[in-house]
Design a protein around this motif. Structure first.
Motif, mmCIF file in Angstrom:
data_model
loop_
_atom_site.group_PDB
_atom_site.id
_atom_site.type_symbol
_atom_site.label_atom_id
_atom_site.label_comp_id
_atom_site.label_asym_id
_atom_site.label_seq_id
_atom_site.Cartn_x
_atom_site.Cartn_y
_atom_site.Cartn_z
ATOM 1 N N ILE A 21 0.861 -1.177 0.000
ATOM 2 C CA ILE A 21 0.000 0.000 0.000
ATOM 3 C C ILE A 21 0.898 1.228 0.000
ATOM 4 O O ILE A 21 2.083 1.146 0.338
ATOM 5 C CB ILE A 21 -0.973 0.040 1.200
ATOM 6 N N ASP A 22 0.340 2.371 -0.374
ATOM 7 C CA ASP A 22 1.135 3.594 -0.357
ATOM 8 C C ASP A 22 0.889 4.341 0.954
ATOM 9 O O ASP A 22 0.199 3.849 1.843
ATOM 10 C CB ASP A 22 0.860 4.457 -1.584
ATOM 11 N N SER A 23 1.468 5.528 1.072
ATOM 12 C CA SER A 23 1.389 6.268 2.332
ATOM 13 C C SER A 23 -0.019 6.772 2.631
ATOM 14 O O SER A 23 -0.330 7.088 3.779
ATOM 15 C CB SER A 23 2.363 7.442 2.314
ATOM 16 N N LEU A 24 -0.892 6.823 1.616
ATOM 17 C CA LEU A 24 -2.280 7.249 1.836
ATOM 18 C C LEU A 24 -3.201 6.082 2.170
ATOM 19 O O LEU A 24 -4.376 6.278 2.451
ATOM 20 C CB LEU A 24 -2.809 7.978 0.600
ATOM 21 N N GLY A 25 -2.681 4.876 2.098
ATOM 22 C CA GLY A 25 -3.483 3.691 2.380
ATOM 23 C C GLY A 25 -4.070 3.046 1.143
ATOM 24 O O GLY A 25 -4.796 2.058 1.242
ATOM 25 N N ASP A 26 -3.776 3.581 -0.031
ATOM 26 C CA ASP A 26 -4.279 2.995 -1.278
ATOM 27 C C ASP A 26 -3.475 1.752 -1.639
ATOM 28 O O ASP A 26 -2.257 1.712 -1.460
ATOM 29 C CB ASP A 26 -4.189 4.005 -2.421
ATOM 30 N N THR A 27 -4.148 0.756 -2.167
ATOM 31 C CA THR A 27 -3.483 -0.486 -2.544
ATOM 32 C C THR A 27 -2.635 -0.255 -3.779
ATOM 33 O O THR A 27 -3.111 0.229 -4.798
ATOM 34 C CB THR A 27 -4.524 -1.588 -2.827
ATOM 35 N N VAL A 28 -1.356 -0.603 -3.677
ATOM 36 C CA VAL A 28 -0.449 -0.501 -4.821
ATOM 37 C C VAL A 28 -0.561 -1.777 -5.643
ATOM 38 O O VAL A 28 -0.868 -1.740 -6.826
ATOM 39 C CB VAL A 28 1.011 -0.282 -4.357
ATOM 40 N N GLU A 29 -0.313 -2.905 -5.013
ATOM 41 C CA GLU A 29 -0.311 -4.178 -5.723
ATOM 42 C C GLU A 29 -0.479 -5.306 -4.721
ATOM 43 O O GLU A 29 -0.212 -5.143 -3.537
ATOM 44 C CB GLU A 29 1.009 -4.339 -6.476
#
Length: 165
Positions: free
Chosen positions: A42-50
């Motif tokens: 996940i990224d620093s905003l909490g969005d799923t990267v992969e």
């Protein structure tokens, strides 16, 4: 179940760009009574990267996951991992490959890797939502079925986070 890979493919085309600080961690899912490996970022905003689902937790699987994330989302500036040595080695190997393949004139800085068990609490809490959907299923019957259902669960999870443009 049959349409979830196709829906995920379409969703990934409309997915928002991710930030340059990633948190990578792995969790386990039971398939036919055996624990299998689900690696997520996940990224620093909490969005799923992969995410990546595999039978084993080895260097080859970690490298496939890192390459998949780098190809789809580009290079991060920083990566936070827990204490996994295989993930660290995979990031270093894939980072070296991507810097060698770089065709621009500027030199790329290496990806900064931060190993901390406590800084990765953000992704540990994100695993909770996935596990909550899997727990009532009491495991999966096959790897193919598990991969398909997990891709659908991850896509719904990304939709709830409003990651599409």
């Amino acid at each position: 179940v049959h349409l979830s890979p196709l829906l995920l493919e379409g969703f990934n085309r409309r997915k928002r760009p991710v930030t340059r600080k990633w948190h990578i961690d792995e969790t386990y899912v039971k398939v036919r009574g055996r624990w299998t490996h689900l690696c997520r970022a996940i990224d620093s905003l909490g969005d799923t990267v992969e995410f990546f689902f595999s039978e084993s937790r080895d260097l080859l699987a970690a490298e496939r996951f890192i390459r998949k994330a780098l190809n789809r989302h580009g290079r991060p500036d920083r990566v936070v991992i827990d204490g996994s040595r295989t993930t660290r080695e995979a990031i270093i190997a894939c980072d070296g490959e991507s810097r060698l393949r770089n065709r621009s004139r500027e030199r790329l800085k290496p990806i900064s890797i931060r190993q901390s068990q406590y800084l990765n609490n953000h992704i540990e809490q994100d695993h909770r939502r996935i596990k909550r959907r899997i727990r009532p299923m009491l495991g999966f019957k096959s790897m193919a079925c598990a991969a398909t259902v997990l891709s659908g669960i991850e896509m719904v999870h990304m939709m709830r986070k409003q990651q599409a443009r």
